[in-house]
Design an enzyme around this catalytic site. Structure first.
Site, PDB file in Angstrom:
ATOM      1  N   ILE A  31       9.269  79.042  46.825  1.00 30.62           N
ATOM      2  CA  ILE A  31       9.711  78.754  45.466  1.00 30.62           C
ATOM      3  C   ILE A  31      11.225  78.896  45.340  1.00 30.62           C
ATOM      4  CG2 ILE A  31       9.523  79.543  43.060  1.00 30.62           C
ATOM      5  CD1 ILE A  31       6.685  80.560  43.805  1.00 30.62           C
ATOM      6  N   CYS A  32      11.848  77.996  44.548  1.00 28.43           N
ATOM      7  CA  CYS A  32      13.263  78.101  44.202  1.00 28.43           C
ATOM      8  C   CYS A  32      14.154  77.935  45.437  1.00 28.43           C
ATOM      9  CB  CYS A  32      13.508  79.429  43.482  1.00 28.43           C
ATOM     10  SG  CYS A  32      15.137  79.628  42.739  1.00 28.43           S
ATOM     11  N   ILE A  33      14.905  78.963  45.810  1.00 24.27           N
ATOM     12  CA  ILE A  33      15.803  78.892  46.964  1.00 24.27           C
ATOM     13  C   ILE A  33      15.094  79.204  48.278  1.00 24.27           C
ATOM     14  CG2 ILE A  33      16.556  81.289  46.794  1.00 24.27           C
ATOM     15  CD1 ILE A  33      18.746  78.238  47.782  1.00 24.27           C
ATOM     16  N   PRO A  72      12.692  77.808  49.901  1.00 18.54           N
ATOM     17  CA  PRO A  72      12.471  76.702  50.834  1.00 18.54           C
ATOM     18  C   PRO A  72      13.648  76.450  51.778  1.00 18.54           C
ATOM     19  CG  PRO A  72      11.678  76.098  48.662  1.00 18.54           C
ATOM     20  CD  PRO A  72      12.425  77.384  48.503  1.00 18.54           C
ATOM     21  N   THR A 129       8.554  74.190  45.443  1.00 21.85           N
ATOM     22  CA  THR A 129       8.873  73.741  44.089  1.00 21.85           C
ATOM     23  C   THR A 129      10.238  74.280  43.687  1.00 21.85           C
ATOM     24  OG1 THR A 129       7.974  73.515  41.829  1.00 21.85           O
ATOM     25  CG2 THR A 129       7.818  75.680  42.848  1.00 21.85           C
TER      26      THR A 129
END
Length: 219
Positions: free
Chosen positions: A135-137, A139, A190
């Site tokens: 999630i967010c950073i 990935p 995401t």
């Protein structure tokens, strides 16, 4: 059967730890879907401590595991004790803690390294063919876990996307309310607060991510 999910926290607070909204939304959705959850965090010092009121660095030291316990209401274990055999899926919320405490992406970019305990655990999930949600950073760490060719998203931030591509990943632009799935690797990502302007926007994508990760999980 109840699906068991490991959630990795990175402290408490968007600027130096786990993003609280993202973490709580993740835990809420997992609970709503009937999953059994265990939070983990590394027992290490944070990279630094940020005053979330002013944005300035503070002259003190805080422990990632201790700070993560604030979000988990004390129900958090040392990441060193996490065992892939005990879980069906893995989810890592964002916040700068993912880029500062779970890795050094915040300072090293594409040349970053991942916390050895997290890397070993995530690689074990990948090897076992068990789903992972980033999630967010978080990935941004996908290529370090899965190797070249992995597909993921952090939304539309060009600089972060370039870093992912430089590490050998394939970044796919994505709106805040959606997910990107690497079907071969069972990796779901995401943008959340990489793009979200409100907690409601973050929730849309996170709910989809949790739902898909649980669909992919085999208890």
């Amino acid at each position: 059967m109840t699906k068991k999910v490991a959630v990795i926290l990175s402290g408490c607070g968007v600027y130096d730890g786990a993003e609280i909204h993202e973490s709580v939304l993740t835990l809420l959705r997992l609970n709503q879907r009937g999953a059994q959850v265990q939070c983990f965090a590394p027992n290490i010092d944070q990279m630094h401590v940020i005053n979330h009121l002013t944005g300035e660095e503070m002259p003190e030291t805080r422990n990632v595991l201790v700070e993560s316990a604030r979000i988990a209401r004390g129900e958090v274990k040392d990441l060193a004790d996490a065992d892939v055999d005990h879980f069906d899926a893995l989810v890592v919320p964002g916040g700068f803690g993912a880029a500062k405490n779970l890795s050094n992406f915040a300072t090293q970019g594409a040349a970053c390294t991942v916390n050895p305990q997290l890397l070993a655990l995530a690689e074990a999930f990948a090897e076992a063919g068990k789903p992972v949600g980033l999630i967010c950073i978080s990935p941004a760490l996908a290529a370090k876990i899965y190797g070249p060719g992995v597909t993921c998203t952090i939304g539309t931030d060009e600089e972060t996307a370039k870093a992912i591509d430089k590490m050998g990943g394939t970044h796919e632009p994505c709106p805040v309310n959606d997910i990107v799935e690497d079907t071969a690797r069972k990796l779901v990502s995401t943008p959340a607060y990489m793009s979200a302007k409100s907690i409601g926007e973050a929730a849309e994508g996170i709910n989809k991510l949790v739902d898909r990760v649980l669909e992919l999980a085999t208890p």
